[in-house]
Scaffold this motif. Structure first.
Motif, PDB file in Angstrom:
ATOM      1  N   MET A   5      10.859   4.535 -18.534  1.00  0.00           N
ATOM      2  CA  MET A   5      12.232   4.124 -18.250  1.00  0.00           C
ATOM      3  C   MET A   5      12.973   5.094 -17.326  1.00  0.00           C
ATOM      4  SD  MET A   5      13.603   2.397 -21.718  1.00  0.00           S
ATOM      5  CE  MET A   5      13.251   3.764 -22.783  1.00  0.00           C
ATOM      6  N   ALA A   6      12.859   6.384 -17.609  1.00  0.00           N
ATOM      7  CA  ALA A   6      13.605   7.358 -16.799  1.00  0.00           C
ATOM      8  C   ALA A   6      13.089   7.360 -15.369  1.00  0.00           C
ATOM      9  CB  ALA A   6      13.497   8.746 -17.411  1.00  0.00           C
ATOM     10  N   LYS A   7      11.764   7.193 -15.248  1.00  0.00           N
ATOM     11  CA  LYS A   7      11.161   7.134 -13.903  1.00  0.00           C
ATOM     12  C   LYS A   7      11.733   5.918 -13.149  1.00  0.00           C
ATOM     13  CE  LYS A   7       8.463   8.723 -10.883  1.00  0.00           C
ATOM     14  NZ  LYS A   7       8.859  10.011 -10.341  1.00  0.00           N
ATOM     15  N   GLY A   8      11.820   4.805 -13.879  1.00  0.00           N
ATOM     16  CA  GLY A   8      12.371   3.576 -13.289  1.00  0.00           C
ATOM     17  C   GLY A   8      13.804   3.783 -12.825  1.00  0.00           C
ATOM     18  N   MET A   9      14.602   4.483 -13.649  1.00  0.00           N
ATOM     19  CA  MET A   9      16.002   4.745 -13.271  1.00  0.00           C
ATOM     20  C   MET A   9      16.065   5.636 -12.030  1.00  0.00           C
ATOM     21  SD  MET A   9      18.315   3.211 -14.944  1.00  0.00           S
ATOM     22  CE  MET A   9      19.816   4.109 -14.590  1.00  0.00           C
ATOM     23  N   GLU A  10      15.130   6.581 -11.971  1.00  0.00           N
ATOM     24  CA  GLU A  10      15.113   7.474 -10.807  1.00  0.00           C
ATOM     25  C   GLU A  10      14.831   6.665  -9.535  1.00  0.00           C
ATOM     26  OE1 GLU A  10      12.580  10.947 -11.486  1.00  0.00           O
ATOM     27  OE2 GLU A  10      12.515  11.188  -9.304  1.00  0.00           O
ATOM     28  N   GLY A  13      17.758   4.526  -8.650  1.00  0.00           N
ATOM     29  CA  GLY A  13      18.813   5.416  -8.147  1.00  0.00           C
ATOM     30  C   GLY A  13      18.600   5.734  -6.673  1.00  0.00           C
ATOM     31  N   LYS A  14      17.353   6.025  -6.314  1.00  0.00           N
ATOM     32  CA  LYS A  14      17.028   6.338  -4.913  1.00  0.00           C
ATOM     33  C   LYS A  14      17.238   5.094  -4.044  1.00  0.00           C
ATOM     34  CE  LYS A  14      15.458  10.592  -5.511  1.00  0.00           C
ATOM     35  NZ  LYS A  14      16.503  11.567  -5.470  1.00  0.00           N
ATOM     36  N   LYS A  15      16.856   3.921  -4.608  1.00  0.00           N
ATOM     37  CA  LYS A  15      17.007   2.681  -3.825  1.00  0.00           C
ATOM     38  C   LYS A  15      18.488   2.381  -3.586  1.00  0.00           C
ATOM     39  CE  LYS A  15      12.713   0.309  -4.595  1.00  0.00           C
ATOM     40  NZ  LYS A  15      12.043  -0.943  -4.825  1.00  0.00           N
ATOM     41  N   PHE A  16      19.322   2.707  -4.590  1.00  0.00           N
ATOM     42  CA  PHE A  16      20.772   2.498  -4.448  1.00  0.00           C
ATOM     43  C   PHE A  16      21.296   3.426  -3.342  1.00  0.00           C
ATOM     44  CE2 PHE A  16      25.134   3.779  -5.813  1.00  0.00           C
ATOM     45  CZ  PHE A  16      25.756   2.556  -5.630  1.00  0.00           C
ATOM     46  N   GLU A  17      20.786   4.653  -3.373  1.00  0.00           N
ATOM     47  CA  GLU A  17      21.218   5.644  -2.371  1.00  0.00           C
ATOM     48  C   GLU A  17      20.866   5.161  -0.955  1.00  0.00           C
ATOM     49  OE1 GLU A  17      21.004  10.495  -2.276  1.00  0.00           O
ATOM     50  OE2 GLU A  17      19.305   9.371  -3.025  1.00  0.00           O
ATOM     51  N   LYS A  74      24.681   7.632 -16.926  1.00  0.00           N
ATOM     52  CA  LYS A  74      23.368   6.995 -17.171  1.00  0.00           C
ATOM     53  C   LYS A  74      22.273   7.694 -16.378  1.00  0.00           C
ATOM     54  CE  LYS A  74      24.414   2.560 -19.029  1.00  0.00           C
ATOM     55  NZ  LYS A  74      25.523   1.693 -18.660  1.00  0.00           N
ATOM     56  N   LEU A  75      22.564   8.015 -15.115  1.00  0.00           N
ATOM     57  CA  LEU A  75      21.537   8.673 -14.295  1.00  0.00           C
ATOM     58  C   LEU A  75      21.257  10.089 -14.812  1.00  0.00           C
ATOM     59  CD1 LEU A  75      22.446   7.563 -10.649  1.00  0.00           C
ATOM     60  CD2 LEU A  75      20.639   6.675 -12.109  1.00  0.00           C
ATOM     61  N   LEU A  76      22.299  10.765 -15.306  1.00  0.00           N
ATOM     62  CA  LEU A  76      22.083  12.105 -15.869  1.00  0.00           C
ATOM     63  C   LEU A  76      21.179  12.023 -17.093  1.00  0.00           C
ATOM     64  CD1 LEU A  76      25.639  13.748 -15.710  1.00  0.00           C
ATOM     65  CD2 LEU A  76      23.582  14.606 -14.569  1.00  0.00           C
TER      66      LEU A  76
END
Ligand code: B1M
Length: 176
Positions: A5-10, A13-17, A74-76
């Motif tokens: 899950m955390a990897k997925g959020m990372e 997050g990068k895709k949003f950036e 959430k990202l933190l």
């Protein structure tokens, strides 16, 4: 948790950036992460997931905008931080009290109004008065926030967006 899950959020997050996904998709991923955490929580041994650091987070006094702050939170968490979210309309005294109580090394403040961003200056002045400024890094963010403003008020970093803010916290955690 960290490899899935955390990897997925990372990744999201990068895709949003890079503007590959929309804000709604980022928020949806955050919701999936939260629901997923509820499912796996009973199976996680208390010390199996050791936080990489603590971050005190809040939207400053007078300001009720919390969508950006909640994404940062959430990202933190996905990055492995323990987040102490003080919510919105947070007075300087609450930030100071939490720094004393929690021994967190990072304070994150959010403001969306030109009227309330000056409260960040006040929080930093109060940290100084309390003799706590040297103990914490201060990251600020929100639409009206600029690096020049951060420099003017003595904050350590002005985040462009949530991912940038979290990357800075990760860098600080790595050297502390
Ligand atoms: Co308000 N609002 N609002 N609002 N609102 C703005 C900010 C505004 C620009 C709209 C406008 O006039 N064009 C304007 C501010 C003008 C100014 O000061 N220059 C404004 C105003 C005036 C107001 C009221 C005064 C309106 C009124 O009542 N007359 C009022 C104030 C209430 C108060 O706070 N006391 C008000 C109220 C509201 C709602 C309650 C209706 C609602 C907030 C709901 C909520 O947050 N739960 C709201 C909303 C939604 C907005 C807009 C439309 C969207 C803000 C948002 O959530 N963006 C906004 C206009 C706009 O921005 N287009 C507006 C999405 C979010 C993901 O972005 O929060 O910028 P943002 O977060 C980003 C980055 O900034 C960064 O990461 C995030 C993602 O990358 N970031 C951080 C943010 N915090 C960070 C912290 C970090 C790191 C990064 O580290 C700690």
């Amino acid at each position: 948790v960290s490899k899935g899950m955390a990897k997925g959020m990372e990744i999201i997050g990068k895709k949003f950036e890079c503007k590959e996904v929309y804000l709604s998709e980022l928020m949806m991923a955050g919701e999936v992460m939260r629901e997923g955490m509820e499912i796996v929580k009973p199976y996680i041994k208390p010390d199996a997931v050791k936080a990489i650091g603590k971050v005190i987070l809040g939207t400053v006094r007078g300001d009720l905008h919390d969508i950006g702050k909640n994404i940062v939170a959430k990202l933190l968490e996905a990055a492995g931080f323990e987040v102490i979210d003080l919510g919105v309309d947070v007075p300087a005294e609450a930030f100071i009290e939490e720094v004393r109580k929690s021994n967190a090394k990072i304070v994150g403040m959010s403001a969306l109004l030109t009227l309330t961003m000056h409260e960040m200056d006040n929080v930093i002045k109060e940290l100084e008065k309390a003799g706590l400024r040297k103990d914490v890094k201060v990251v600020i963010g929100g639409a009206p926030i600029t690096p020049e403003y951060a420099q003017k008020i003595g904050a350590d970093y002005a985040a462009n967006d949530a991912v940038d803010g979290v990357d800075k916290c990760k860098a600080w955690a790595a050297i502390s």
